[in-house]
Design a protein around this motif. Sequence first.
Motif, PDB file in Angstrom:
ATOM      1  N   SER A   1      38.387 -73.341  -6.625  1.00  0.00           N
ATOM      2  CA  SER A   1      37.653 -72.068  -6.515  1.00  0.00           C
ATOM      3  C   SER A   1      36.384 -72.122  -7.364  1.00  0.00           C
ATOM      4  CB  SER A   1      38.539 -70.903  -6.935  1.00  0.00           C
ATOM      5  OG  SER A   1      38.888 -71.019  -8.294  1.00  0.00           O
ATOM      6  N   GLY A   2      36.463 -72.816  -8.498  1.00  0.00           N
ATOM      7  CA  GLY A   2      35.278 -72.950  -9.351  1.00  0.00           C
ATOM      8  C   GLY A   2      34.158 -73.695  -8.645  1.00  0.00           C
ATOM      9  N   GLU A   3      34.537 -74.763  -7.928  1.00  0.00           N
ATOM     10  CA  GLU A   3      33.517 -75.547  -7.228  1.00  0.00           C
ATOM     11  C   GLU A   3      32.897 -74.755  -6.087  1.00  0.00           C
ATOM     12  OE1 GLU A   3      35.500 -79.163  -6.107  1.00  0.00           O
ATOM     13  OE2 GLU A   3      35.950 -79.605  -8.201  1.00  0.00           O
ATOM     14  N   LEU A   4      33.726 -73.973  -5.413  1.00  0.00           N
ATOM     15  CA  LEU A   4      33.220 -73.216  -4.258  1.00  0.00           C
ATOM     16  C   LEU A   4      32.607 -71.882  -4.673  1.00  0.00           C
ATOM     17  CD1 LEU A   4      36.239 -73.876  -1.869  1.00  0.00           C
ATOM     18  CD2 LEU A   4      33.945 -74.796  -1.601  1.00  0.00           C
ATOM     19  N   GLY A   5      32.844 -71.478  -5.921  1.00  0.00           N
ATOM     20  CA  GLY A   5      32.326 -70.188  -6.379  1.00  0.00           C
ATOM     21  C   GLY A   5      33.040 -69.026  -5.726  1.00  0.00           C
ATOM     22  N   ILE A   6      34.357 -69.178  -5.501  1.00  0.00           N
ATOM     23  CA  ILE A   6      35.128 -68.075  -4.921  1.00  0.00           C
ATOM     24  C   ILE A   6      36.283 -67.729  -5.853  1.00  0.00           C
ATOM     25  CG2 ILE A   6      34.518 -68.652  -2.547  1.00  0.00           C
ATOM     26  CD1 ILE A   6      37.217 -70.008  -2.252  1.00  0.00           C
ATOM     27  N   ASN A   7      37.040 -66.692  -5.475  1.00  0.00           N
ATOM     28  CA  ASN A   7      38.151 -66.264  -6.316  1.00  0.00           C
ATOM     29  C   ASN A   7      39.314 -67.237  -6.196  1.00  0.00           C
ATOM     30  OD1 ASN A   7      40.498 -64.659  -7.316  1.00  0.00           O
ATOM     31  ND2 ASN A   7      38.869 -63.138  -7.523  1.00  0.00           N
TER      32      ASN A   7
ATOM     33  N   GLY B   1      32.303 -76.413 -12.472  1.00  0.00           N
ATOM     34  CA  GLY B   1      32.289 -77.230 -11.263  1.00  0.00           C
ATOM     35  C   GLY B   1      31.454 -76.702 -10.122  1.00  0.00           C
TER      36      GLY B   1
ATOM     37  N   GLU C   1      33.159 -62.162  -6.795  1.00  0.00           N
ATOM     38  CA  GLU C   1      34.047 -62.984  -5.964  1.00  0.00           C
ATOM     39  C   GLU C   1      34.372 -64.322  -6.633  1.00  0.00           C
ATOM     40  OE1 GLU C   1      34.479 -61.968  -2.199  1.00  0.00           O
ATOM     41  OE2 GLU C   1      34.259 -60.204  -3.490  1.00  0.00           O
ATOM     42  N   ASP C   2      33.611 -64.663  -7.675  1.00  0.00           N
ATOM     43  CA  ASP C   2      33.738 -65.971  -8.304  1.00  0.00           C
ATOM     44  C   ASP C   2      34.616 -65.876  -9.550  1.00  0.00           C
ATOM     45  OD1 ASP C   2      33.445 -68.481  -9.305  1.00  0.00           O
ATOM     46  OD2 ASP C   2      31.261 -68.534  -9.205  1.00  0.00           O
ATOM     47  N   SER C   3      35.662 -66.703  -9.604  1.00  0.00           N
ATOM     48  CA  SER C   3      36.536 -66.695 -10.789  1.00  0.00           C
ATOM     49  C   SER C   3      35.926 -67.447 -11.959  1.00  0.00           C
ATOM     50  CB  SER C   3      37.882 -67.340 -10.467  1.00  0.00           C
ATOM     51  OG  SER C   3      38.496 -66.704  -9.392  1.00  0.00           O
ATOM     52  N   SER C   4      34.841 -68.187 -11.728  1.00  0.00           N
ATOM     53  CA  SER C   4      34.265 -68.984 -12.814  1.00  0.00           C
ATOM     54  C   SER C   4      33.648 -68.088 -13.875  1.00  0.00           C
ATOM     55  CB  SER C   4      33.163 -69.900 -12.293  1.00  0.00           C
ATOM     56  OG  SER C   4      33.528 -70.491 -11.093  1.00  0.00           O
TER      57      SER C   4
END
Lengths: 161, 364
Positions: free
Chosen positions: A76-82, B210, B320-323
């Motif tokens: 999810s970090g790489e794709l920038g999603i939840n 990432g 929407e981003d968990s980062s």
Amino acid sequence: MSIDVNAKERHGGEMKLGYHNDVKNHDVENAGRGVITLDLNDPRPLYMQIVESILRLIENNRMKLGDSLPSSRKLSGELGINYHTVNRAYEILIHDGILQIDRKKRITIARGISESAIGRIGMWKMKIWGMIEEMISAGFSKTDILMVLSSLIGDVAEGYN
Amino acid sequence: MSAEILYIIDAAVLLMIGFVLSVVPYINPPFIQFGVRLPEEVYSNRKLVMLRRIYSSASIAISAFLAAIEYFFGSVIPGYLSLIGFVLIYLILMLVIYLKIHYTVMKIKRTFKSTGTPNDIVATTLTDVDSSVNPLIFVLPWAAVAIILAVGLYLYPSLPSTFPDHFNAQGVANSFESKTLLSVLSSVLFIGVPVSALLDFLAIAVLRVGQIQDPSRPIGSKLSIKRFNRVNAYLLVFIALIVDSIIFLTSLVMWQIIPRGLVLIVTLLPALCIIPAVMIVALKVGQGGWRTMARDGGSGKIVRDDDRLWKGGIIYYNPEDSSILVPKRFGYGYTLNMAHPVSWLVFVIIVLVPVAIFVFVVGV
């Protein structure tokens, strides 16, 4: 010893080294095995797209039995999603037995696509999903869609025979 | 040493900041310019080439102007606030220039975006890319702290019962303290330990970043961001070691091993290593590591149009981003996802710690 005959077809040709040439070829090739692509504007939910991508990668032999997948947080970090989105996709695939979690909490591919229910039905479900969604948004009712489908099935089967 | 030297140093610091900012437009990837995602071919567009030059020359010219004021009129500007004040003025001016250019680039982008609907594709590879570093590097700052502590303890019995703990720029002691274990080892305990912990923590956090910068090249992007993270982890440990060596050298001055007159040199010299090191690394790998990126079949056109998630191209806000940490858009390094509650906590800590130190220093 086995020779990977599909290697060239899999990631040949399209891999050109750009900007600087200090990237090792095998790095790119190794990483090139399973690319997952999501369309954020697609009406289908993201977790469905992830499920579909993973199934397609297994179908195309880009991911094989025992290959491990990144953790849901990492992906999810790489794709920038939840990460719940990735989790949901993984849960569906684990529930269907395509993925499994091993002792070290690694997520690996447990089974080929042909042996699982999602593999047999799910791929087609997902292919049809988008079309049905478009029909609904175009104002078709459930019965309309069923009618179109059943008449088409008739036509196609006739043509096939 | 005279006060003149202080003004020269202040002016040099201003010039150096100007020089650092002047290279920023060239560190950033061709597909993200001034915080705007662009088709790559726009990079060599005449207007964009011009804007990069404007930013670069403005950053040097303004810093040179402020440095000149500091040098010639330093004596009339009140006390030690002059450098901080000048740097603040400078950064605000550069922010205004950046924002002006950012919105100009947005306009340029609109003229280029001719074909098709706006895309929003994200992509990555499922295959793991090794981003590990030698875990020993995380021990290095602690080894340095241990060495300073050991030397301090070894010298403790031979230290005089009172010693200076603060010097002015001329190396003249202006504050004294009586000898206790705590006072002798205060800088290593209160600066060395927290800085080592913080930078180690940052290095570990950075290794987990990432986010793919260019979804049209998912493999190259993943490899480059991992390389970028690794380089930055080493850089953070290097900075921790520099801070530790400054603490060591100033402690040696305090313990009267090194003559007091050298206090300015021993603090400035190691500190001056940091900026060139960061600049060399930044120019070599590029922001997000794009200079090391492989072109894995990407078309180079924008597949992800995520400008709306970046306010002014600087602040990332994506619920929407968990980062928490993502690579910056303009500049070098990482920034926080301000839609994540943890980011606010981090932000508050980042703001509070310097304020607390400032209050503590001024109060004492």
